[in-house]
Design an enzyme around this catalytic site. Structure first.
Site, PDB file in Angstrom:
ATOM      1  N   GLY A  33      36.106  28.598  39.719  1.00 42.03           N
ATOM      2  CA  GLY A  33      37.530  29.172  39.939  1.00 42.03           C
ATOM      3  C   GLY A  33      37.001  30.330  40.846  1.00 42.03           C
ATOM      4  O   GLY A  33      35.858  30.592  41.428  1.00 42.03           O
ATOM      5  N   LEU A  35      38.956  30.560  43.509  1.00 43.27           N
ATOM      6  CA  LEU A  35      38.760  29.961  44.671  1.00 43.27           C
ATOM      7  C   LEU A  35      38.972  30.412  45.883  1.00 43.27           C
ATOM      8  O   LEU A  35      39.915  31.255  46.078  1.00 43.27           O
ATOM      9  CB  LEU A  35      39.703  28.665  44.378  1.00 43.27           C
ATOM     10  CG  LEU A  35      39.513  27.821  43.072  1.00 43.27           C
ATOM     11  CD1 LEU A  35      40.619  26.433  43.062  1.00 43.27           C
ATOM     12  CD2 LEU A  35      38.055  27.151  42.889  1.00 43.27           C
ATOM     13  N   HIS A  39      35.522  26.492  48.659  1.00 46.78           N
ATOM     14  CA  HIS A  39      36.071  25.546  47.545  1.00 46.78           C
ATOM     15  C   HIS A  39      37.157  24.791  48.039  1.00 46.78           C
ATOM     16  O   HIS A  39      36.912  23.437  47.725  1.00 46.78           O
ATOM     17  CB  HIS A  39      36.469  26.013  46.351  1.00 46.78           C
ATOM     18  CG  HIS A  39      35.766  27.243  45.703  1.00 46.78           C
ATOM     19  ND1 HIS A  39      35.930  28.446  45.627  1.00 46.78           N
ATOM     20  CD2 HIS A  39      34.637  26.787  44.880  1.00 46.78           C
ATOM     21  CE1 HIS A  39      35.018  29.051  44.889  1.00 46.78           C
ATOM     22  NE2 HIS A  39      34.250  28.308  44.525  1.00 46.78           N
ATOM     23  N   GLN A  63      24.998  28.688  32.274  1.00 46.07           N
ATOM     24  CA  GLN A  63      24.362  29.072  33.617  1.00 46.07           C
ATOM     25  C   GLN A  63      23.996  30.780  34.004  1.00 46.07           C
ATOM     26  O   GLN A  63      23.561  31.010  34.984  1.00 46.07           O
ATOM     27  CB  GLN A  63      24.581  28.304  34.830  1.00 46.07           C
ATOM     28  CG  GLN A  63      26.061  28.879  35.194  1.00 46.07           C
ATOM     29  CD  GLN A  63      26.628  27.898  36.311  1.00 46.07           C
ATOM     30  OE1 GLN A  63      26.964  26.823  35.995  1.00 46.07           O
ATOM     31  NE2 GLN A  63      26.476  28.327  37.720  1.00 46.07           N
ATOM     32  N   GLY A 149      28.924  22.330  47.737  1.00 46.88           N
ATOM     33  CA  GLY A 149      28.570  23.103  48.989  1.00 46.88           C
ATOM     34  C   GLY A 149      27.238  23.283  49.109  1.00 46.88           C
ATOM     35  O   GLY A 149      26.306  23.532  48.376  1.00 46.88           O
ATOM     36  N   LYS A 151      26.277  25.732  50.716  1.00 45.67           N
ATOM     37  CA  LYS A 151      26.115  27.232  50.338  1.00 45.67           C
ATOM     38  C   LYS A 151      24.857  27.562  49.404  1.00 45.67           C
ATOM     39  O   LYS A 151      24.227  28.577  49.407  1.00 45.67           O
ATOM     40  CB  LYS A 151      27.509  28.005  50.138  1.00 45.67           C
ATOM     41  CG  LYS A 151      27.253  29.188  49.288  1.00 45.67           C
ATOM     42  CD  LYS A 151      27.018  30.329  49.972  1.00 45.67           C
ATOM     43  CE  LYS A 151      27.493  31.500  49.316  1.00 45.67           C
ATOM     44  NZ  LYS A 151      26.827  31.570  48.046  1.00 45.67           N
ATOM     45  N   ASP A 152      25.004  26.809  48.065  1.00 49.19           N
ATOM     46  CA  ASP A 152      24.136  26.828  47.107  1.00 49.19           C
ATOM     47  C   ASP A 152      23.058  25.655  47.309  1.00 49.19           C
ATOM     48  O   ASP A 152      23.127  24.659  46.759  1.00 49.19           O
ATOM     49  CB  ASP A 152      24.875  26.649  45.680  1.00 49.19           C
ATOM     50  CG  ASP A 152      25.891  27.797  45.524  1.00 49.19           C
ATOM     51  OD1 ASP A 152      25.492  28.968  45.183  1.00 49.19           O
ATOM     52  OD2 ASP A 152      27.193  27.539  45.724  1.00 49.19           O
ATOM     53  N   MET A 186      31.096  32.586  52.510  1.00 47.82           N
ATOM     54  CA  MET A 186      32.441  33.100  51.372  1.00 47.82           C
ATOM     55  C   MET A 186      31.568  32.731  49.979  1.00 47.82           C
ATOM     56  O   MET A 186      30.903  31.704  49.870  1.00 47.82           O
ATOM     57  CB  MET A 186      33.435  32.138  51.728  1.00 47.82           C
ATOM     58  CG  MET A 186      34.405  32.433  52.749  1.00 47.82           C
ATOM     59  SD  MET A 186      35.817  31.614  52.787  1.00 47.82           S
ATOM     60  CE  MET A 186      36.555  32.101  54.349  1.00 47.82           C
TER      61      MET A 186
HETATM   62  P1  AMP Z   1      31.274  27.984  42.161  1.00 46.59           P
HETATM   63  O1  AMP Z   1      32.489  28.049  42.103  1.00 46.59           O
HETATM   64  O2  AMP Z   1      30.604  29.233  43.067  1.00 46.59           O
HETATM   65  O3  AMP Z   1      30.377  27.450  41.326  1.00 46.59           O
HETATM   66  O4  AMP Z   1      31.076  26.895  43.546  1.00 46.59           O
HETATM   67  C1  AMP Z   1      31.659  25.701  43.385  1.00 46.59           C
HETATM   68  C2  AMP Z   1      31.378  24.786  44.682  1.00 46.59           C
HETATM   69  O5  AMP Z   1      31.772  25.371  45.890  1.00 46.59           O
HETATM   70  C3  AMP Z   1      29.886  24.847  44.641  1.00 46.59           C
HETATM   71  O6  AMP Z   1      29.445  23.492  45.175  1.00 46.59           O
HETATM   72  C4  AMP Z   1      29.645  25.480  45.928  1.00 46.59           C
HETATM   73  O7  AMP Z   1      28.223  25.288  46.470  1.00 46.59           O
HETATM   74  C5  AMP Z   1      30.791  25.510  46.799  1.00 46.59           C
HETATM   75  N1  AMP Z   1      30.921  26.463  47.295  1.00 46.59           N
HETATM   76  C6  AMP Z   1      30.981  27.891  47.068  1.00 46.59           C
HETATM   77  N2  AMP Z   1      31.079  28.867  48.320  1.00 46.59           N
HETATM   78  C7  AMP Z   1      31.043  27.965  49.307  1.00 46.59           C
HETATM   79  C8  AMP Z   1      31.133  28.191  50.811  1.00 46.59           C
HETATM   80  N3  AMP Z   1      31.291  29.309  51.343  1.00 46.59           N
HETATM   81  N4  AMP Z   1      31.424  26.988  51.484  1.00 46.59           N
HETATM   82  C9  AMP Z   1      31.262  25.897  50.991  1.00 46.59           C
HETATM   83  N5  AMP Z   1      31.217  25.594  49.809  1.00 46.59           N
HETATM   84  C10 AMP Z   1      31.209  26.564  48.848  1.00 46.59           C
END
Ligand code: AMP
Length: 284
Positions: A33, A35, A39, A63, A149, A151-152, A186
């Site tokens: 979330g 978002l 996302h 986590q 993403g 990103k991670d 982001m």
């Molecule tokens: P999170 O809500 O941080 O657990 O992220 C959920 C998903 O969104 C994960 O697969 C992240 O790698 C992806 N994500 C987070 N930030 C970005 C970004 N800046 N660009 C692309 N994907 C992202």
């Protein structure tokens, strides 16, 4: 758009979609979330690839370490649901903690090796929590595809490994990092940054861009490339470097010799906020 809170309802909605159009795959987008456009880009990619989109929004307690930001992690429910609807999601799974981890829960997924380096070394247990919840979500949804993403980057690598090792029937699709216009990747955690920390946070993407320029100009030595990232962080008074390394794209082993493909991974702290970023160099 259906908003469901139980695994049984999620399965029912996914099954109903399959009955309507049996050839159309489901694309799962797991998130915590808060978002943002990163996302949303995952949802858009899933749609562009012909999927019905299922988003999960769950701040996964397993986590987070004991001194991390679980309690203060942002949970803007209405705004998140609006983002999902606007991006064409057909179902949002928004479970309570007890739905995912009912009393007596005792089964965890651990990806050895990949989980104990880099982010895993600084955040013990983090990837065990990620691997466990992602396995549960993939099994609960049974989607044909799941979008994560880059990103991670380490998380994506851990997830690819567990899906392969456990023969899970979902294809994992990595999606490019979406950035602010000035280059900052982001992240939901960017909201924690004060204005001066927000300005200092640019040292991560600046360092990665400097290394990418050096790579494009022919530099291949991992220590020199990682050193360019490290220098940017170290020259920024408000930033504290956790690591900046060049690793093998799949094993995440730190490179010692020049290589045509490398991934630069960086983590730094701005005040009490930890940010990570990366850059894939010489993508095949
Ligand atoms: P999170 O809500 O941080 O657990 O992220 C959920 C998903 O969104 C994960 O697969 C992240 O790698 C992806 N994500 C987070 N930030 C970005 C970004 N800046 N660009 C692309 N994907 C992202």
């Amino acid at each position: 758009m259906h908003v469901v809170e139980t695994i049984a309802e999620l399965r029912r909605v996914i099954q109903a979609g399959r009955q309507l159009t049996p050839t159309r795959p489901w694309g799962l987008v797991p998130t915590m979330g808060a978002l943002h456009a990163g996302h949303v880009s995952l949802m858009e990619q899933a749609r562009a690839e012909g999927c019905r989109v299922a988003v999960t929004i769950f701040v996964n307690p397993t986590q987070f370490g004991p001194n991390e930001d679980l309690a203060r992690y942002p949970r803007p429910r209405d705004q998140d649901l609006e983002h999902c609807a606007a991006a064409g999601a057909e179902v949002v799974f928004y479970p309570a903690v007890a739905e995912v981890y009912p009393p007596g829960f005792a089964t965890y997924v651990e990806v050895q090796g990949l989980s104990s380096v880099l982010e895993g070394a600084i955040r013990p247990g983090h990837f065990r929590g990620v691997a466990t919840v992602v396995t549960k979500l993939l099994l609960a949804a049974g989607a044909e595809h799941a979008y994560f993403g880059e990103k991670d980057y380490q998380q994506l690598t851990v997830i690819r490994r567990l899906v392969h090792d456990l023969h899970l029937p979902t294809e994992i699709i990595g999606c490019p990092t979406i950035r602010e216009p000035d280059g900052l990747a982001m992240s939901s955690r960017n909201a924690y940054l004060s204005p001066s920390e927000r300005a200092d946070a640019l040292c991560l993407s600046r360092g990665l861009a400097a290394a990418a320029r050096a790579f494009a100009a022919g530099e291949r030595h991992p220590e020199i490339l990682a050193g360019l990232v490290r220098r940017e962080i170290e020259q920024t008074a408000g930033a504290r470097l956790d690591y900046a390394v060049a690793v093998h794209p799949e094993t995440l082993v730190e490179l010692a010799e020049p290589a045509e493909q490398q991934v630069l991974l960086v983590a730094a702290r701005l005040g009490s906020t930890r940010l990570i970023d990366n850059r894939v160099l010489g993508r095949a």
